[in-house]
Design an enzyme around this catalytic site. Structure first.
Site, PDB file in Angstrom:
ATOM      1  N   ARG A  72     -10.995 -25.206 -18.483  1.00 56.45           N
ATOM      2  CA  ARG A  72     -10.947 -26.619 -18.036  1.00 56.45           C
ATOM      3  C   ARG A  72      -9.898 -26.860 -16.944  1.00 56.45           C
ATOM      4  NH1 ARG A  72     -11.670 -30.404 -23.290  1.00 56.45           N
ATOM      5  NH2 ARG A  72     -12.471 -31.851 -21.729  1.00 56.45           N
TER       6      ARG A  72
ATOM      7  N   ARG B 186      -9.494 -37.629 -33.997  1.00 58.85           N
ATOM      8  CA  ARG B 186      -9.423 -37.881 -32.554  1.00 58.85           C
ATOM      9  C   ARG B 186     -10.650 -38.622 -32.044  1.00 58.85           C
ATOM     10  NH1 ARG B 186      -7.493 -32.967 -28.988  1.00 58.85           N
ATOM     11  NH2 ARG B 186      -7.681 -34.726 -27.534  1.00 58.85           N
TER      12      ARG B 186
ATOM     13  N   ASP C  77     -21.462 -32.406 -26.017  1.00 60.08           N
ATOM     14  CA  ASP C  77     -20.708 -32.940 -27.154  1.00 60.08           C
ATOM     15  C   ASP C  77     -21.567 -33.144 -28.397  1.00 60.08           C
ATOM     16  OD1 ASP C  77     -18.544 -35.059 -25.083  1.00 60.08           O
ATOM     17  OD2 ASP C  77     -18.570 -32.903 -25.469  1.00 60.08           O
TER      18      ASP C  77
HETATM   19  C1  EPZ Z   1     -15.457 -35.022 -20.460  1.00 59.61           C
HETATM   20  O1  EPZ Z   1     -14.492 -33.986 -20.285  1.00 59.61           O
HETATM   21  C2  EPZ Z   1     -15.383 -35.413 -21.937  1.00 59.61           C
HETATM   22  N1  EPZ Z   1     -14.047 -35.858 -22.260  1.00 59.61           N
HETATM   23  C3  EPZ Z   1     -15.742 -34.207 -22.805  1.00 59.61           C
HETATM   24  O2  EPZ Z   1     -15.784 -34.636 -24.165  1.00 59.61           O
HETATM   25  C4  EPZ Z   1     -17.128 -33.720 -22.435  1.00 59.61           C
HETATM   26  O3  EPZ Z   1     -17.414 -32.548 -23.146  1.00 59.61           O
HETATM   27  C5  EPZ Z   1     -17.192 -33.407 -20.925  1.00 59.61           C
HETATM   28  O4  EPZ Z   1     -16.789 -34.552 -20.160  1.00 59.61           O
HETATM   29  C6  EPZ Z   1     -18.579 -33.001 -20.471  1.00 59.61           C
HETATM   30  O5  EPZ Z   1     -19.503 -33.969 -20.779  1.00 59.61           O
HETATM   31  C7  EPZ Z   1     -13.663 -37.101 -21.904  1.00 59.61           C
HETATM   32  O6  EPZ Z   1     -14.377 -37.864 -21.292  1.00 59.61           O
HETATM   33  C8  EPZ Z   1     -12.289 -37.519 -22.287  1.00 59.61           C
HETATM   34  P1  EPZ Z   1     -15.832 -32.136 -17.015  1.00 59.61           P
HETATM   35  P2  EPZ Z   1     -14.057 -33.502 -18.824  1.00 59.61           P
HETATM   36  O7  EPZ Z   1     -14.775 -32.362 -16.017  1.00 59.61           O
HETATM   37  O8  EPZ Z   1     -13.985 -34.664 -17.925  1.00 59.61           O
HETATM   38  C9  EPZ Z   1     -15.334 -27.705 -15.331  1.00 59.61           C
HETATM   39  C10 EPZ Z   1     -15.324 -34.633 -26.485  1.00 59.61           C
HETATM   40  O9  EPZ Z   1     -15.713 -33.848 -27.374  1.00 59.61           O
HETATM   41  N2  EPZ Z   1     -14.354 -28.291 -14.389  1.00 59.61           N
HETATM   42  O10 EPZ Z   1     -17.156 -32.760 -16.778  1.00 59.61           O
HETATM   43  O11 EPZ Z   1     -12.860 -32.646 -18.975  1.00 59.61           O
HETATM   44  C11 EPZ Z   1     -14.789 -27.687 -16.755  1.00 59.61           C
HETATM   45  O12 EPZ Z   1     -13.973 -26.580 -16.971  1.00 59.61           O
HETATM   46  C12 EPZ Z   1     -14.877 -34.061 -25.117  1.00 59.61           C
HETATM   47  O13 EPZ Z   1     -15.274 -35.843 -26.609  1.00 59.61           O
HETATM   48  C13 EPZ Z   1     -13.804 -27.498 -13.400  1.00 59.61           C
HETATM   49  O14 EPZ Z   1     -14.128 -26.314 -13.288  1.00 59.61           O
HETATM   50  O15 EPZ Z   1     -15.316 -32.583 -18.452  1.00 59.61           O
HETATM   51  C14 EPZ Z   1     -16.053 -27.665 -17.587  1.00 59.61           C
HETATM   52  O16 EPZ Z   1     -16.508 -26.366 -17.739  1.00 59.61           O
HETATM   53  C15 EPZ Z   1     -14.797 -32.573 -25.105  1.00 59.61           C
HETATM   54  N3  EPZ Z   1     -12.897 -28.045 -12.577  1.00 59.61           N
HETATM   55  C16 EPZ Z   1     -17.003 -28.484 -16.743  1.00 59.61           C
HETATM   56  O17 EPZ Z   1     -16.489 -28.517 -15.413  1.00 59.61           O
HETATM   57  C17 EPZ Z   1     -12.498 -29.356 -12.667  1.00 59.61           C
HETATM   58  O18 EPZ Z   1     -11.657 -29.817 -11.887  1.00 59.61           O
HETATM   59  C18 EPZ Z   1     -17.196 -29.921 -17.246  1.00 59.61           C
HETATM   60  O19 EPZ Z   1     -15.974 -30.560 -17.240  1.00 59.61           O
HETATM   61  C19 EPZ Z   1     -13.076 -30.156 -13.672  1.00 59.61           C
HETATM   62  C20 EPZ Z   1     -14.000 -29.608 -14.528  1.00 59.61           C
END
Ligand code: EPZ
Length: 422
Positions: A123, A400, A308
């Site tokens: 992440r 949480r 999720d």
């Molecule tokens: C949001 O996380 C949610 N959290 C997560 O819910 C959810 O799983 C996720 O979106 C995907 O739907 C909140 O909203 C607080 P992403 P976020 O940026 O924003 C990669 C729960 O259970 N990535 O869409 O962190 C990352 O590593 C939680 O409630 C990069 O590579 O998710 C991942 O593999 C868990 N570089 C993918 O993208 C970045 O700069 C999706 O991440 C950002 C992300």
């Protein structure tokens, strides 16, 4: 540490109220940093993550008052006194990184700790950083902290995300509301939580178009005003409780549930033989006839199948007739629940991002361990259909993201109790 004990107790029936969305509220709360005027959120969920965000905003000098038992959050960022989001708070909850964009836009500088490791994946924040740099920010990583500044203020730009990241879209969207000129976000995330954030920002005077599509346009303004905004229903809590009657049998109505929030998920429930019906008050879910049918699932950004709900869906498919293949495409390490489900007699084969689940007639209760929020609730769901007792440890993961989980499931006839730490 508290434990939760679930005993398989046959069919469920009744109604479960769905709360406001954790992931919407965690993006809406930092929006208060964009304005000197008060922002009030209603229908807020009562969760430990919301308390952590409250603590973070208060550490920056914002006032956050919780009213009506926590369902109303009255916030004001009139006098921000600090621009450093400390590691001690950020390490507890990654979503803390959503203060970066708003602080940078409002104050011209911000220092935010990098969140560090997470059970479900690396992440990184590279997409957040690149997006804000495109708006003219200078960002440097020093001693585990992102030091960001925009002494001349931010300016509008076109940002194309290489992946439709939810967090990066939210951070850059908020920053762009106060940037000079026009910002266009391409390949933006389309999640309902982003639509909710944009709706609230517009009430504060922001000029935004296209949220919910992959191209969002923001016309920067000089300042934002206050607003009052109801948090959208929690589609992940909704999906979780829809799976309770699916796995244990019976019929449950989820009050406040909306079909448009869970489209791809309902398609899979239908394919598995579960009835979903829209009612005046929400969604009614029933498993009428016999065993669940096996279905294949691939997680994708919205409007695809949500990551999720992957763990919870796996619990259901452990009891299906036949073999299901689940592909996790969003996070690289999100099958931690599989070995725990196998302790309950499930048959699961994990290879990289693919899990092959061969359904069994009956799961059996066992002591199991929570590893992350969604993995822990999948074990509770499995316990509803298992023979005997399932004892879940490390339930702080659940707190949480699920308010009053024991009370809500008990309300539809589940045999479930929380054992307080002695
Ligand atoms: C949001 O996380 C949610 N959290 C997560 O819910 C959810 O799983 C996720 O979106 C995907 O739907 C909140 O909203 C607080 P992403 P976020 O940026 O924003 C990669 C729960 O259970 N990535 O869409 O962190 C990352 O590593 C939680 O409630 C990069 O590579 O998710 C991942 O593999 C868990 N570089 C993918 O993208 C970045 O700069 C999706 O991440 C950002 C992300």
């Amino acid at each position: 540490m508290d434990q939760i004990i679930v005993t398989g107790n046959g069919e469920l029936s009744g109604e479960i109220p769905i709360a406001g969305a954790k992931n919407a509220c965690l993006a809406l709360m930092p929006a208060t940093l964009l304005s000197e005027e008060p922002l009030t959120l209603t229908n807020a969920p009562r969760l430990s993550d919301i308390q952590t965000m409250t603590q973070l905003l208060q550490s920056l000098g914002a006032e956050v008052t919780s009213l009506q038992g926590g369902q109303v959050l009255a916030m004001s960022s009139h006098d921000l006194t600090n621009h450093v989001a400390e590691y001690d708070i950020v390490r507890k909850m990654r979503a803390s990184n959503l203060v970066l964009g708003p602080m940078l836009a409002r104050l011209g500088h911000a220092v935010v700790s990098l969140p560090g490791g997470c059970a479900i994946g690396a992440r990184p924040m590279d997409l957040h950083i690149r997006g804000l740099e495109a708006l003219g920010a200078e960002i440097e990583l020093r001693d585990g902290y992102l030091h960001a500044k925009a002494p001349q203020g931010l300016r509008g730009a076109t940002v194309e995300f290489s992946f439709a990241s939810v967090g990066a879209t939210e951070n850059v969207l908020m920053a762009a509301t106060l940037a000079r000129g026009t910002t266009v976000l391409k390949n933006a995330a389309r999640e309902p939580e982003i639509v909710d954030l944009a709706t609230c920002l517009r009430k504060m005077g922001a000029q935004i178009e296209g949220e919910g599509t992959s191209e969002i346009t923001i016309e920067g303004v000089d300042r934002l005003s206050g607003a009052t905004h109801p948090v959208v229903a929690d589609r992940i809590e909704l999906g979780t409780y829809m799976l309770a009657p699916a796995i244990a049998g019976g019929e449950v109505e989820c009050l406040g549930g909306r079909l448009d929030l869970v489209g791809a998920f309902v398609e899979k429930l239908d394919a598995a033989g579960i009835d979903v019906e829209e009612t005046e008050r929400g969604l009614k879910v029933a498993r009428r006839n016999g065993r669940i049918r096996a279905v294949d699932v691939t997680t994708e950004p919205f409007p695809g199948f949500p990551t999720d709900l992957q763990a919870q869906m796996m619990a259901l498919l452990c009891t299906a007739e036949g073999t299901s293949v689940l592909e996790e495409k969003i996070f690289e390490n999100r099958f931690m629940h599989a070995p725990e489900l196998m302790r309950m007699g499930a048959r699961i084969d994990v290879h990289g991002g693919t899990a092959t689940v061969t359904g069994v007639e009956q799961l059996r209760g066992a002591p199991v361990m929570a590893t992350d929020l969604r993995a822990s609730v999948s074990l509770i769901l499995a316990g509803l259909a298992a023979e005997g007792e399932t004892v879940l440890s490390r339930v702080y993961h659940l707190d949480r993201g699920y308010e009053h989980l024991v009370r809500k499931l008990e309300g539809v006839g589940a045999k479930i109790e929380r054992i307080k730490d002695q």
